[in-house]
Design an enzyme around this catalytic site. Structure first.
Site, mmCIF file in Angstrom:
data_model
loop_
_atom_site.group_PDB
_atom_site.id
_atom_site.type_symbol
_atom_site.label_atom_id
_atom_site.label_comp_id
_atom_site.label_asym_id
_atom_site.label_seq_id
_atom_site.Cartn_x
_atom_site.Cartn_y
_atom_site.Cartn_z
ATOM 1 N N LYS A 283 -10.383 0.559 -2.585
ATOM 2 C CA LYS A 283 -10.440 0.114 -1.185
ATOM 3 C C LYS A 283 -11.807 0.423 -0.571
ATOM 4 C CE LYS A 283 -7.751 0.587 3.117
ATOM 5 N NZ LYS A 283 -6.594 1.296 3.735
ATOM 6 N N CYS B 188 -5.167 -3.724 3.019
ATOM 7 C CA CYS B 188 -4.881 -3.345 4.401
ATOM 8 C C CYS B 188 -6.060 -3.521 5.359
ATOM 9 C CB CYS B 188 -4.354 -1.916 4.432
ATOM 10 S SG CYS B 188 -3.484 -1.475 5.964
ATOM 11 N N GLU C 172 0.844 -1.192 0.000
ATOM 12 C CA GLU C 172 0.000 0.000 0.000
ATOM 13 C C GLU C 172 0.883 1.247 0.000
ATOM 14 O OE1 GLU C 172 -3.976 1.462 2.412
ATOM 15 O OE2 GLU C 172 -2.426 0.415 3.543
#
Length: 284
Positions: free
Chosen positions: A115, A157, A40
């Site tokens: 995301k 993440c 990321e």
């Protein structure tokens, strides 16, 4: 060796980060990888001009997307490009998503994942407060794509804390799942490996968890411990801190055998949610 996970310690200098990433991708290709996952924020971390960066990329004026295409072509490598700020397709003036791109070995975009779960959390570290929604819009689509090493689901993440997303990826046929990350040192020490192994075990997928591992502008310290985990939850490769290239092989026959011996996807049951009722008191 068919899979690579790359750990970086990215800074706020985009061109310097791209130079480091290219060197690490070359190591992955030299090691025989067909698919490599960058972490990321691989191209920039700790910057406040994310919207401007994303707009420049969307309008063809930034360095990151041309660099990605060239690296994939030169190295004959499929690349999961961690995350970079990108506005929605065709709307360069909108706020960016934290976007994870899958680039094929011809340098073409094979998939885009925005995301879904944004890290709006208070953490007991030097920074203290994280509000990704100040900079990014939430994504809303589950993304799975075919690659030479198997069907790949994309996550990022903080998504690791939401198993329903991983279940949806498994239902969509995922055999591998990428999780480029920048876990904080505090939350990573508490939960990182537990989450990565749990997501691999429950989906019976290979988890490709590419992290940031060091100190960044902000101030910010990331946990590292990038890993490749197999469908049985075994950690095949791991790196605590600093730059690293981790390599492992996907054993498709063993993965199929695990899924056959323990067919959890066919055992799943959906329960009726409990209806809240009046509080009950008991006499002692």
């Amino acid at each position: 060796m068919s899979l690579a996970v790359i750990q970086m310690v990215s800074q706020d200098d985009v061109l310097a980060n791209l130079t480091s990433a290219r060197r690490l991708l070359e190591q992955a290709a030299d090691g025989g990888a067909r698919l490599a996952v960058l972490p990321e924020n691989f191209a920039a971390i700790g910057r406040r001009d994310l919207a401007d960066l994303g707009r420049a990329e969307a309008e063809g004026q930034g360095p990151i997307l041309p660099w990605l295409r060239q690296a994939a072509r030169d190295l004959k490598l499929w690349i999961v490009a961690g995350t970079l700020p990108l506005p929605p397709d065709g709307r360069p003036q909108d706020r960016p998503h934290a976007c994870s791109l899958l680039i094929d070995e011809q340098g073409e975009r094979a998939a885009r994942y925005d995301k879904i779960h944004l890290f709006d959390v208070d953490v007991s570290d030097n920074r203290g407060r994280y509000r990704e929604s100040d900079d990014y819009m939430h994504g809303g689509e589950v993304v799975v794509a075919d690659t030479p090493v198997g069907r790949l689901g994309l996550t990022v993440c903080y998504d690791l804390r939401f198993p329903e997303l991983y279940g949806a990826l498994r239902e969509a046929g995922a055999e591998l799942i990428s999780a480029p990350s920048a876990f904080t040192a505090v939350t990573g020490a508490a939960h990182w490996q537990v989450l990565v192994r749990a997501r691999a075990i429950e989906t019976q997928c290979y988890l490709l968890a590419a992290g940031q591992g060091g100190v960044h502008p902000g101030p910010r310290e990331t946990f590292g411990h990038s890993a490749i985990v197999d469908p049985w939850g075994r950690v095949l490769a791991e790196q605590a801190q600093g730059e690293a290239v981790l390599l492992a092989r996907r054993d498709a026959e063993e993965q199929a055998a695990i899924r056959q011996r323990m067919p959890v996807s066919t055992h799943r049951r959906f329960m009726t949610p409990a209806v809240p009722g009046p509080a009950r008191t008991e006499k002692l």
